[in-house]
Write a protein that holds these residues in place. Structure first.
Motif, mmCIF file in Angstrom:
data_model
loop_
_atom_site.group_PDB
_atom_site.id
_atom_site.type_symbol
_atom_site.label_atom_id
_atom_site.label_comp_id
_atom_site.label_asym_id
_atom_site.label_seq_id
_atom_site.Cartn_x
_atom_site.Cartn_y
_atom_site.Cartn_z
ATOM 1 N N UNK A 175 0.908 -1.243 -0.028
ATOM 2 C CA UNK A 175 0.098 0.094 0.046
ATOM 3 C C UNK A 175 0.814 1.236 -0.034
ATOM 4 N N UNK A 176 0.392 2.063 -0.725
ATOM 5 C CA UNK A 176 1.047 3.349 -1.024
ATOM 6 C C UNK A 176 0.043 4.549 -1.080
ATOM 7 N N UNK A 177 0.649 5.881 -1.073
ATOM 8 C CA UNK A 177 -0.300 6.917 -1.350
ATOM 9 C C UNK A 177 -0.305 7.479 -2.852
ATOM 10 N N UNK A 178 -1.447 8.002 -3.069
ATOM 11 C CA UNK A 178 -1.723 8.762 -4.180
ATOM 12 C C UNK A 178 -1.726 10.520 -3.450
ATOM 13 N N UNK A 179 -1.114 11.172 -4.300
ATOM 14 C CA UNK A 179 -0.929 12.504 -3.975
ATOM 15 C C UNK A 179 -1.090 13.464 -5.131
ATOM 16 N N UNK A 180 -1.455 14.683 -4.709
ATOM 17 C CA UNK A 180 -1.244 15.730 -5.720
ATOM 18 C C UNK A 180 0.018 16.306 -5.882
ATOM 19 N N UNK A 219 -11.222 9.446 -4.129
ATOM 20 C CA UNK A 219 -12.636 9.697 -3.366
ATOM 21 C C UNK A 219 -12.909 11.186 -3.556
ATOM 22 N N UNK A 220 -11.981 12.051 -3.703
ATOM 23 C CA UNK A 220 -12.367 13.662 -3.732
ATOM 24 C C UNK A 220 -11.942 13.968 -4.899
ATOM 25 N N UNK A 221 -13.104 14.930 -5.558
ATOM 26 C CA UNK A 221 -12.920 15.346 -6.985
ATOM 27 C C UNK A 221 -11.862 16.758 -7.054
ATOM 28 N N UNK A 222 -11.320 16.784 -7.999
ATOM 29 C CA UNK A 222 -10.293 18.056 -8.124
ATOM 30 C C UNK A 222 -10.903 19.321 -7.987
ATOM 31 N N UNK A 223 -10.406 20.249 -7.298
ATOM 32 C CA UNK A 223 -10.881 21.600 -7.242
ATOM 33 C C UNK A 223 -11.615 22.341 -8.434
ATOM 34 N N UNK A 224 -11.121 21.931 -9.807
ATOM 35 C CA UNK A 224 -11.567 22.748 -10.813
ATOM 36 C C UNK A 224 -12.675 21.484 -11.489
ATOM 37 N N UNK A 225 -12.779 20.449 -10.870
ATOM 38 C CA UNK A 225 -13.833 19.437 -11.329
ATOM 39 C C UNK A 225 -13.246 18.517 -12.814
ATOM 40 N N UNK A 226 -12.040 18.677 -13.015
ATOM 41 C CA UNK A 226 -11.492 18.090 -14.380
ATOM 42 C C UNK A 226 -11.065 16.659 -13.887
ATOM 43 N N UNK A 227 -10.794 16.112 -14.740
ATOM 44 C CA UNK A 227 -10.058 14.558 -14.380
ATOM 45 C C UNK A 227 -8.539 14.674 -14.082
ATOM 46 N N UNK A 252 -2.346 14.715 -11.398
ATOM 47 C CA UNK A 252 -2.642 16.092 -11.419
ATOM 48 C C UNK A 252 -3.501 16.297 -12.831
ATOM 49 N N UNK A 253 -3.460 17.749 -13.347
ATOM 50 C CA UNK A 253 -4.254 17.869 -14.514
ATOM 51 C C UNK A 253 -3.585 17.518 -15.884
ATOM 52 N N UNK A 305 0.846 22.329 -11.435
ATOM 53 C CA UNK A 305 0.056 23.030 -10.654
ATOM 54 C C UNK A 305 -0.690 22.138 -9.637
ATOM 55 N N UNK A 306 -0.774 22.529 -8.586
ATOM 56 C CA UNK A 306 -1.482 21.449 -7.550
ATOM 57 C C UNK A 306 -2.757 21.058 -7.892
#
Length: 384
Positions: A236-241, A267-275, A291-292, A382-383
């Motif tokens: 198990x590992x992390x998925x990060x932005x 689980x959480x959507x991106x702030x801009x709502x894009x994939x 990221x985007x 960008x984040x």
């Protein structure tokens, strides 16, 4: 099942008559290629490469090309063509040079192409070396690519006449010596798979309606992630932005590729709502960064272990490059420097992953290939 070839075929060398070893996978392309070589007057012997230590009796769906069924299909095709046929066991060599390389590359966070490695290490190295030692002049395969002989006798690898079927990308690892002993009977004519199947049927080849093999031949069920998990285990590992914020977890960084969008389970959507897409894979800390899409834009890359289909370029030049088996050509400037190749794109491209091959073209001619080691992106991601 296994039988060793007892010696090179006998027969006179009249004019352009060659002693040809036809690699027959059990599929329709290699069968028609062998038939065309024999029809052209060459002295052809068929050989099926047993690449699996424990071949399944029957393929799963349309995947694979190393089963007992495939060996039998190849033998039946050779009988119809009227050529001798043998089975050569290269399973151990295949395991070391292709399968283990595939696993190790994924474990290191890279995305390999096992078909290129198989062509380089098995079909045009192990097989070709053995063929030459036995007195053969050429190895014939069912690849869709074209060889052009220049006035000075040197040979060039070109795209197939039918661009829709072109397989020159996976042959870009062949060097000048290997090209001198290669034969691709399917690459010179503009054709379609339907025409090849119709030709096979006219020739009485039972493989005329056999489904094409897909995906990776040694992963019969097509589940690459499951195959890697069995070989590498789960961790198990992390998925990060790009800011380092933790978005989710995964069971192994090897299960991801640069540019991947599906299967992230964030689980959480991106702030801009894009994939979001996979931007980076770090096997050291087992972290996947997402990221985007625009953060995937690559403007240049460095590749290693270049292999040239002829003399290497003397300096920088303008070419087109292909970055995946079914990818489009993109304009580039490329400059070799020792064991490295620097490639700069005329416009940013996406989905470029270390471990993939970059193949350079001058028009339809294959210049050479190299393995992508690092990429340079247009700007810091960008984040998010």
């Amino acid at each position: 099942m296994m039988s060793e070839f007892p010696g090179a075929p006998t027969g006179p060398r009249n004019g352009s008559r060659l002693r040809v070893l036809a690699a027959m996978s059990g599929g329709v392309d290699s069968a028609v290629a062998a038939a065309r070589a024999a029809e052209a007057g060459h002295d052809v012997t068929g050989v099926h490469l047993a690449l699996s230590a424990n071949p399944q009796s029957f393929r799963t769906g349309a995947r694979g090309c190393c089963t007992i069924e495939d060996s039998r299909d190849a033998r039946r095709a050779a009988d119809v063509i009227g050529i001798p046929f043998y089975v050569w066991d290269l399973a151990e060599r295949f395991r070391e040079d292709v399968v283990e390389d595939f696993v190790n590359e994924y474990a290191a966070g890279r995305t390999p192409n096992p078909c290129l490695r198989c062509n380089e290490k098995i079909k045009f190295a192990a097989l070709l070396d053995k063929a030459i030692a036995l007195g053969f002049d050429a190895v014939c395969t069912g690849h869709y690519a074209k060889i052009v002989t220049r006035p000075d006798g040197s040979r060039e690898l070109h795209r197939a006449s039918d661009m829709a079927k072109d397989q020159s990308y996976v042959l870009g690892v062949l060097d000048e010596r290997q090209l001198a002993h290669a034969m691709f009977p399917l690459g010179d004519t503009v054709t379609t798979k339907e025409k090849i199947r119709a030709e096979a049927e006219r020739r009485g080849l039972a493989v005329a309606k056999k489904p094409d093999s897909h995906d990776i031949c040694f992963i019969a069920d097509g589940d690459t992630q499951g195959f890697l998990a069995r070989r590498l285990g789960t961790a198990e590992g992390d998925i990060v932005d790009t800011s380092g914020a933790r978005l989710g977890t995964h069971n192994g960084a090897y299960g991801f590729t640069i540019g991947q969008r599906k299967g992230l389970r964030i689980g959480t959507p991106a702030p801009d709502g894009k994939p979001r897409y996979v931007l980076d894979i770090s096997p050291v800390d087992n972290t996947v960064t997402v990221g985007p899409a625009e953060a995937l834009d690559v403007v240049a890359l460095t590749a290693i272990r270049p292999r040239w289909c002829g003399a290497p370029p003397a300096g920088p030049g303008h070419y087109t490059a292909q970055l995946r088996a079914h990818g489009d050509d993109v304009p580039v400037t490329a400059e070799p420097s020792g064991d490295e190749l620097r490639v700069t794109f005329a416009a940013p491209v996406r989905g470029v992953a270390p471990g993939q091959a970059v193949v350079l073209y001058d028009g339809t001619r294959v210049v050479g290939s190299a393995t992508i080691a690092a990429t340079e992106r247009r700007s810091p991601a960008p984040a998010g």
